[in-house]
Design a protein around this motif. Structure first.
Motif, PDB file in Angstrom:
ATOM      1  N   ARG A  32     -32.576  13.319 -18.910  1.00 24.29           N
ATOM      2  CA  ARG A  32     -32.168  14.730 -18.981  1.00 24.29           C
ATOM      3  C   ARG A  32     -32.876  15.439 -20.129  1.00 24.29           C
ATOM      4  O   ARG A  32     -33.333  16.574 -19.977  1.00 24.29           O
ATOM      5  N   ASN A  33     -32.950  14.775 -21.279  1.00 25.21           N
ATOM      6  CA  ASN A  33     -33.623  15.383 -22.422  1.00 25.21           C
ATOM      7  C   ASN A  33     -35.100  15.612 -22.126  1.00 25.21           C
ATOM      8  O   ASN A  33     -35.652  16.664 -22.460  1.00 25.21           O
ATOM      9  N   GLU A  34     -35.742  14.616 -21.512  1.00 25.21           N
ATOM     10  CA  GLU A  34     -37.149  14.763 -21.164  1.00 25.21           C
ATOM     11  C   GLU A  34     -37.339  15.882 -20.144  1.00 25.21           C
ATOM     12  O   GLU A  34     -38.290  16.667 -20.243  1.00 25.21           O
ATOM     13  N   ALA A  35     -36.441  15.958 -19.176  1.00 30.78           N
ATOM     14  CA  ALA A  35     -36.535  17.010 -18.163  1.00 30.78           C
ATOM     15  C   ALA A  35     -36.345  18.382 -18.799  1.00 30.78           C
ATOM     16  O   ALA A  35     -37.050  19.337 -18.451  1.00 30.78           O
ATOM     17  N   ALA A  36     -35.405  18.486 -19.726  1.00 34.45           N
ATOM     18  CA  ALA A  36     -35.186  19.762 -20.414  1.00 34.45           C
ATOM     19  C   ALA A  36     -36.421  20.141 -21.223  1.00 34.45           C
ATOM     20  O   ALA A  36     -36.844  21.308 -21.217  1.00 34.45           O
ATOM     21  N   GLY A  37     -37.016  19.184 -21.910  1.00 32.35           N
ATOM     22  CA  GLY A  37     -38.244  19.445 -22.676  1.00 32.35           C
ATOM     23  C   GLY A  37     -39.380  19.872 -21.757  1.00 32.35           C
ATOM     24  O   GLY A  37     -40.122  20.818 -22.059  1.00 32.35           O
ATOM     25  N   GLU A  38     -39.517  19.181 -20.641  1.00 29.36           N
ATOM     26  CA  GLU A  38     -40.555  19.526 -19.669  1.00 29.36           C
ATOM     27  C   GLU A  38     -40.306  20.922 -19.103  1.00 29.36           C
ATOM     28  O   GLU A  38     -41.237  21.703 -18.927  1.00 29.36           O
ATOM     29  N   TYR A  39     -39.045  21.237 -18.835  1.00 30.39           N
ATOM     30  CA  TYR A  39     -38.688  22.566 -18.331  1.00 30.39           C
ATOM     31  C   TYR A  39     -39.087  23.638 -19.341  1.00 30.39           C
ATOM     32  O   TYR A  39     -39.706  24.638 -18.986  1.00 30.39           O
ATOM     33  N   LEU A  40     -38.742  23.417 -20.609  1.00 31.19           N
ATOM     34  CA  LEU A  40     -39.082  24.389 -21.649  1.00 31.19           C
ATOM     35  C   LEU A  40     -40.594  24.530 -21.797  1.00 31.19           C
ATOM     36  O   LEU A  40     -41.117  25.641 -21.961  1.00 31.19           O
ATOM     37  N   ARG A  41     -41.311  23.408 -21.711  1.00 28.52           N
ATOM     38  CA  ARG A  41     -42.767  23.451 -21.816  1.00 28.52           C
ATOM     39  C   ARG A  41     -43.363  24.255 -20.662  1.00 28.52           C
ATOM     40  O   ARG A  41     -44.229  25.105 -20.861  1.00 28.52           O
ATOM     41  N   ILE A  42     -42.867  24.018 -19.453  1.00 29.44           N
ATOM     42  CA  ILE A  42     -43.374  24.735 -18.283  1.00 29.44           C
ATOM     43  C   ILE A  42     -43.053  26.221 -18.387  1.00 29.44           C
ATOM     44  O   ILE A  42     -43.896  27.072 -18.083  1.00 29.44           O
ATOM     45  N   VAL A  43     -41.831  26.547 -18.830  1.00 29.95           N
ATOM     46  CA  VAL A  43     -41.447  27.955 -18.977  1.00 29.95           C
ATOM     47  C   VAL A  43     -42.325  28.628 -20.029  1.00 29.95           C
ATOM     48  O   VAL A  43     -42.810  29.751 -19.817  1.00 29.95           O
ATOM     49  N   ASP A  44     -42.540  27.957 -21.159  1.00 28.20           N
ATOM     50  CA  ASP A  44     -43.395  28.534 -22.202  1.00 28.20           C
ATOM     51  C   ASP A  44     -44.820  28.723 -21.691  1.00 28.20           C
ATOM     52  O   ASP A  44     -45.448  29.751 -21.954  1.00 28.20           O
ATOM     53  N   GLU A  45     -45.327  27.741 -20.987  1.00 24.02           N
ATOM     54  CA  GLU A  45     -46.675  27.828 -20.427  1.00 24.02           C
ATOM     55  C   GLU A  45     -46.758  28.988 -19.433  1.00 24.02           C
ATOM     56  O   GLU A  45     -47.736  29.745 -19.432  1.00 24.02           O
ATOM     57  N   ALA A  46     -45.730  29.154 -18.619  1.00 23.92           N
ATOM     58  CA  ALA A  46     -45.703  30.254 -17.656  1.00 23.92           C
ATOM     59  C   ALA A  46     -45.651  31.601 -18.378  1.00 23.92           C
ATOM     60  O   ALA A  46     -46.316  32.566 -17.961  1.00 23.92           O
ATOM     61  N   LYS A  47     -44.875  31.668 -19.467  1.00 27.27           N
ATOM     62  CA  LYS A  47     -44.810  32.908 -20.240  1.00 27.27           C
ATOM     63  C   LYS A  47     -46.179  33.252 -20.821  1.00 27.27           C
ATOM     64  O   LYS A  47     -46.602  34.407 -20.785  1.00 27.27           O
ATOM     65  N   VAL A  48     -46.859  32.233 -21.357  1.00 29.64           N
ATOM     66  CA  VAL A  48     -48.181  32.464 -21.941  1.00 29.64           C
ATOM     67  C   VAL A  48     -49.148  32.953 -20.857  1.00 29.64           C
ATOM     68  O   VAL A  48     -49.908  33.902 -21.065  1.00 29.64           O
ATOM     69  N   LYS A  49     -49.115  32.304 -19.686  1.00 32.94           N
ATOM     70  CA  LYS A  49     -49.991  32.721 -18.592  1.00 32.94           C
ATOM     71  C   LYS A  49     -49.650  34.139 -18.142  1.00 32.94           C
ATOM     72  O   LYS A  49     -50.551  34.942 -17.874  1.00 32.94           O
TER      73      LYS A  49
END
Length: 160
Positions: free
Chosen positions: A81-98
């Motif tokens: 769950r922690n890894e999934a949450a981290g991955e989710y945040l990373r993907i969201v941040d990456e999407a925001k940057v894009k």
């Protein structure tokens, strides 16, 4: 008066001999068999108790293993769950940057297009002014001629 009967004496002796013979050849082997059976029963009970204790010990080990497996499962699920949450945040941040990059690029493209359109409009206005000035300078200056040139200029400007 007292008479001793030999039959009675022999019967008593026979009974005593029979008692000793039965004790020796019947009761002693039967008692030994009963004692052996009792020992076997006690031995069986002891083995059953040992097996029961072993089963209880195995059950305790199994329960401990089960609890450890449950704890390990919870740990793995929590970690996932922690890894999934981290991955989710990373993907969201990456999407925001894009998305920000796309918005900035669109803004820059719009600004460039606006500048290009303004430049084109300025060029056209300059061409029209030069054309109008040439016509005005080449034609005879009159109020009627000025109005006609002005109307032509406005109609060309509206057409484009």
């Amino acid at each position: 008066m007292l008479r001793l009967d030999w039959n009675l004496l022999f019967n008593a002796i026979n009974l005593i001999i029979l008692y000793f013979l039965m004790k020796r050849f019947l009761f002693k082997p039967v008692n030994e068999i009963l004692a052996r059976r009792q020992e076997e029963a006690d031995k069986g009970m002891a083995e059953a108790n040992a097996v029961k204790e072993s089963a209880l010990e195995t059950k305790k080990h199994y329960e401990v293993s089960l609890q450890m497996a449950e704890a390990e499962k919870e740990k793995i699920v929590s970690q996932a769950r922690n890894e999934a949450a981290g991955e989710y945040l990373r993907i969201v941040d990456e999407a925001k940057v894009k998305a920000e990059g796309i918005v900035e690029k669109a803004g820059a493209d719009a600004q460039a297009e606006r500048s290009r359109i303004l430049q084109k409009a300025q060029t056209e206005v300059c061409d029209m002014v030069v054309t109008a000035a040439a016509k005005v300078s080449g034609a005879k200056a009159s109020e009627e001629n000025d109005r006609r040139l002005y109307d032509q200029f406005i109609s060309k400007a509206q057409a484009e």
